[in-house]
Motif scaffolding. Sequence first.
Motif, PDB file in Angstrom:
ATOM      1  N   VAL A 252      37.357   6.965  28.229  1.00  0.00           N
ATOM      2  CA  VAL A 252      37.810   6.178  29.316  1.00  0.00           C
ATOM      3  C   VAL A 252      37.818   4.455  29.394  1.00  0.00           C
ATOM      4  N   GLY A 253      36.687   4.074  29.000  1.00  0.00           N
ATOM      5  CA  GLY A 253      36.384   2.685  29.045  1.00  0.00           C
ATOM      6  C   GLY A 253      37.350   2.095  28.093  1.00  0.00           C
ATOM      7  N   THR A 254      37.330   2.501  26.822  1.00  0.00           N
ATOM      8  CA  THR A 254      38.148   2.090  25.651  1.00  0.00           C
ATOM      9  C   THR A 254      39.751   1.881  26.240  1.00  0.00           C
ATOM     10  N   ALA A 255      40.327   3.001  26.836  1.00  0.00           N
ATOM     11  CA  ALA A 255      41.615   2.998  27.204  1.00  0.00           C
ATOM     12  C   ALA A 255      41.854   1.936  28.254  1.00  0.00           C
ATOM     13  N   ALA A 256      40.790   1.912  29.265  1.00  0.00           N
ATOM     14  CA  ALA A 256      41.060   0.953  30.179  1.00  0.00           C
ATOM     15  C   ALA A 256      40.841  -0.409  29.886  1.00  0.00           C
ATOM     16  N   SER A 257      39.907  -0.866  29.095  1.00  0.00           N
ATOM     17  CA  SER A 257      39.769  -2.131  28.445  1.00  0.00           C
ATOM     18  C   SER A 257      40.893  -2.533  27.627  1.00  0.00           C
ATOM     19  N   GLN A 258      41.112  -1.761  26.697  1.00  0.00           N
ATOM     20  CA  GLN A 258      42.291  -2.033  25.894  1.00  0.00           C
ATOM     21  C   GLN A 258      43.553  -2.174  26.431  1.00  0.00           C
ATOM     22  N   GLY A 259      43.922  -1.172  27.591  1.00  0.00           N
ATOM     23  CA  GLY A 259      45.154  -1.269  28.144  1.00  0.00           C
ATOM     24  C   GLY A 259      45.071  -2.835  29.181  1.00  0.00           C
ATOM     25  N   VAL A 260      44.038  -2.982  29.963  1.00  0.00           N
ATOM     26  CA  VAL A 260      43.862  -3.952  30.641  1.00  0.00           C
ATOM     27  C   VAL A 260      43.988  -5.502  29.865  1.00  0.00           C
ATOM     28  N   TYR A 261      43.368  -5.350  29.035  1.00  0.00           N
ATOM     29  CA  TYR A 261      43.139  -6.579  27.857  1.00  0.00           C
ATOM     30  C   TYR A 261      44.509  -6.961  27.506  1.00  0.00           C
ATOM     31  N   TYR A 262      45.372  -6.115  26.650  1.00  0.00           N
ATOM     32  CA  TYR A 262      46.515  -6.216  26.077  1.00  0.00           C
ATOM     33  C   TYR A 262      47.530  -6.611  27.303  1.00  0.00           C
ATOM     34  N   TYR A 263      47.396  -5.930  28.324  1.00  0.00           N
ATOM     35  CA  TYR A 263      48.590  -6.004  29.370  1.00  0.00           C
ATOM     36  C   TYR A 263      48.574  -7.514  29.986  1.00  0.00           C
ATOM     37  N   PHE A 264      47.186  -7.906  30.237  1.00  0.00           N
ATOM     38  CA  PHE A 264      47.146  -9.320  30.856  1.00  0.00           C
ATOM     39  C   PHE A 264      47.247 -10.421  29.750  1.00  0.00           C
ATOM     40  N   TYR A 265      46.775 -10.109  28.584  1.00  0.00           N
ATOM     41  CA  TYR A 265      47.144 -10.991  27.206  1.00  0.00           C
ATOM     42  C   TYR A 265      48.609 -11.238  26.969  1.00  0.00           C
ATOM     43  N   GLN A 266      49.356 -10.220  27.215  1.00  0.00           N
ATOM     44  CA  GLN A 266      50.563 -10.499  26.957  1.00  0.00           C
ATOM     45  C   GLN A 266      51.335 -11.046  28.169  1.00  0.00           C
TER      46      GLN A 266
END
Length: 341
Positions: free
Chosen positions: A72-86
């Motif tokens: 759950v943490g990995t999905a949330a972290s990667q999703g949040v990070y890449y979303y805001f990164y883009q």
Amino acid sequence: MSDALINGLAGAGGGIIAQLITYPLQTVNTRQQTERDVKKERRKLGTFQQMCQVVKHEGWDRLYGGLGPSLVGTAASQGVYYYFYQIFRNKAEVASLERMKAGIGDGSVGMLSSLLVAAISGCVNVLLTNPIWVVVTRMQTHKKISKPSLPGGALTPLDETIPPTAVVDPPSYGTTHAIQELYDEAGIKGFWKGVIPTMIMVSNPSIQYMLYETLLNKLKKRRALRKDGSGVTALEIFFLGALAKLGATVVTYPLLVVKARLQAKQVVAGDKRHQYKGTLDAILKMIRYEGLYGFYKGMGTKIVQSVLAAAVLFMVKEELVQSARFLLTKGPVGRIKSKPQ
């Protein structure tokens, strides 16, 4: 679907796959980081030997302790990070083009801007997902214990049916138990333990993505000079991701150890040298009682785990992004290709 959302979902998918593949290494590494032997160090075992010891004495399931919340943490972290990164990356690219129109620069996002974009994205990610990773650390470092016996190997009267070497693990110890234990220990603020070194740790993905994009851009320029229009392959992206993560991990590993020490369960009645009041207290005590070596415990394991995970993540993410764009546009989207001449 926006490009930011595509990258966010692809990052989450790639992160989950990488986590499933490398999780046993992550569990062993977290235990290595939180070992607090001060004067007498136990005989050092290699990563594979430690994995075997966990399986032998605690069972296979302990190598995957906390896997549920970790996914759950990995999905949330990667999703949040890449979303805001883009999102921030797009803004930086627009700003660069505006500067080029004004006669400043060549229109490309510079190294400093890339670093800033990654840092801001990392800070947002840390603030939103830190509670998940505190729980994961607790579950990874939770160990089954042998049932104590009386002198001579005799069992206590109430435990005559349990062999002296039996391994006892509270059946209720799971995600809910870890959350309740953490709340009882430190309240709501306990879920943000280690947030300071973790915030500083945003330099890790910042360095990682800066290196990755620098290497990728150089490779793209080289391919652009070719006449066959060949693009960057998934395997090449795998190795670029691995190399970028290796450089970032070596630089920031001490912060990772401090973070793990703060998030792991502390025995209140135990040795004061092993109890940390905060980030600075942890750093000073580690320097005093363990020396610089304490900041690099388990780094070999971490390098293998993080480099493999990052390489898989980059490769899978790029494939998912390309597939999503293909489906949305009903046609192939060039995989970082130059135009045929």
